[in-house]
Design a protein around this motif. Structure first.
Motif, short mmCIF file in Angstrom:
data_model
loop_
_atom_site.label_atom_id
_atom_site.label_comp_id
_atom_site.label_asym_id
_atom_site.label_seq_id
_atom_site.Cartn_x
_atom_site.Cartn_y
_atom_site.Cartn_z
N HIS A 1 0.86 -1.13 -0.02
CA HIS A 1 0.02 0.04 0.27
C HIS A 1 1.01 1.18 0.16
O HIS A 1 0.80 2.19 -0.61
CB HIS A 1 -1.00 -0.17 1.24
CG HIS A 1 -1.68 1.20 1.36
ND1 HIS A 1 -2.82 1.67 0.52
CD2 HIS A 1 -1.48 2.34 2.12
CE1 HIS A 1 -3.10 2.80 1.08
NE2 HIS A 1 -2.40 3.26 1.80
N VAL A 2 1.99 1.35 0.91
CA VAL A 2 2.76 2.44 0.89
C VAL A 2 3.36 2.63 -0.47
O VAL A 2 3.48 3.97 -0.91
CB VAL A 2 3.95 2.23 1.89
CG1 VAL A 2 5.08 3.22 1.66
CG2 VAL A 2 3.37 2.04 3.51
N LEU A 3 3.94 1.53 -1.17
CA LEU A 3 4.49 1.85 -2.48
C LEU A 3 3.49 2.30 -3.40
O LEU A 3 3.92 3.28 -3.98
CB LEU A 3 5.26 0.39 -2.98
CG LEU A 3 6.05 0.47 -3.95
CD1 LEU A 3 6.94 1.39 -3.87
CD2 LEU A 3 6.45 -0.98 -4.32
N ARG A 4 2.20 1.85 -3.45
CA ARG A 4 1.20 2.31 -4.42
C ARG A 4 1.13 3.93 -4.11
O ARG A 4 0.82 4.61 -5.10
CB ARG A 4 -0.23 1.67 -4.12
CG ARG A 4 -0.13 0.04 -4.76
CD ARG A 4 -1.48 -0.27 -4.83
NE ARG A 4 -2.24 -0.46 -3.73
CZ ARG A 4 -2.04 -1.59 -2.95
NH1 ARG A 4 -1.30 -2.56 -3.20
NH2 ARG A 4 -2.66 -1.60 -1.59
N GLU A 5 1.20 4.18 -2.77
CA GLU A 5 0.78 5.67 -2.62
C GLU A 5 1.96 6.64 -3.05
O GLU A 5 1.97 7.51 -3.48
CB GLU A 5 0.67 5.93 -1.06
CG GLU A 5 -0.45 5.22 -0.35
CD GLU A 5 -1.81 6.26 -1.07
OE1 GLU A 5 -1.72 7.45 -1.24
OE2 GLU A 5 -2.85 5.47 -1.17
N ALA B 1 1.84 6.74 -6.76
CA ALA B 1 0.73 7.65 -7.31
C ALA B 1 0.92 9.21 -6.90
O ALA B 1 0.39 9.93 -7.73
CB ALA B 1 -0.48 7.17 -6.32
N SER B 2 1.86 9.38 -5.87
CA SER B 2 2.12 10.91 -5.62
C SER B 2 3.38 11.53 -6.40
O SER B 2 3.61 12.44 -6.07
CB SER B 2 1.92 11.08 -4.11
OG SER B 2 3.08 10.53 -3.72
N ASP B 3 4.11 10.61 -7.00
CA ASP B 3 5.30 11.01 -7.78
C ASP B 3 5.21 10.83 -9.21
O ASP B 3 5.49 9.76 -9.79
CB ASP B 3 6.35 10.12 -7.19
CG ASP B 3 7.79 10.37 -7.52
OD1 ASP B 3 7.94 11.39 -8.35
OD2 ASP B 3 8.55 9.74 -7.06
N PRO B 4 5.06 11.95 -9.81
CA PRO B 4 5.12 11.92 -11.47
C PRO B 4 6.24 11.33 -11.99
O PRO B 4 6.50 11.07 -13.13
CB PRO B 4 4.68 13.38 -11.88
CG PRO B 4 5.01 14.14 -10.77
CD PRO B 4 4.67 13.35 -9.51
N GLN B 5 7.43 11.53 -11.10
CA GLN B 5 8.81 10.95 -11.92
C GLN B 5 9.18 9.53 -11.17
O GLN B 5 10.34 9.21 -11.22
CB GLN B 5 9.81 11.94 -11.31
CG GLN B 5 9.77 13.41 -11.83
CD GLN B 5 9.72 13.57 -13.24
OE1 GLN B 5 10.64 12.71 -13.93
NE2 GLN B 5 8.78 14.19 -13.87
#
Length: 137
Positions: free
Chosen positions: A67-71, A74-78
């Motif tokens: 879950h942490v990795l998905r977040e 998702a919050s990092d365009p790079q």
């Protein structure tokens, strides 16, 4: 070139990391990477140190590594420029390898550890690090 390990000691339960890079002062990218009682996160390639604090905050709230990795992604365009590993206090691991990292890119995940490498001479670097970690618990 960069390679790292994020691991949990099976005997003590402590979590630690090590990172080596051709980037000067790479240690600054490890700020906030570990949080006692929660776990840790490491980002390399084109590191985003803010990922570490975000990840460890989520882990401290009880989020699982996947879950942490998905977040983080998702919050990092790079995120395509990064290799990321997340570990929780129990040793559960999640790993991301962005598609825009410099080859040779590799990672190895085992019981309570993740080894990452990008812009390597060969995948053997990651295998050797993992072998060394598992050979002497």
């Amino acid at each position: 070139m960069g390679f790292s390990i994020l691991a949990r000691c099976a005997r003590t339960g402590q979590i630690g990391l090590a990172m080596a890079s051709d980037t000067v002062a790479v240690g600054r990218t490890c700020d906030g990477a570990l949080r006692p009682g929660a776990g840790g996160s490491i980002t390399q390639g084109d590191p985003n140190p803010r990922n570490n604090r975000f990840a460890t905050s989520l882990l401290a709230q009880g989020a699982r590594p996947a879950h942490v990795l998905r977040e983080l992604i998702a919050s990092d365009p790079q995120s395509a420029l990064r290799q990321i590993a997340v570990i929780d206090r129990a040793g559960e691991i999640a790993v991301h390898e962005g598609g825009e990292l410099q080859a040779v890119v590799a990672h190895q995940v085992g019981d309570g550890y993740a080894v990452l490498g990008a812009a390597l001479a060969s995948e053997g670097v990651v295998a050797a690090m993992a072998g060394r970690f598992t050979s002497d618990p």
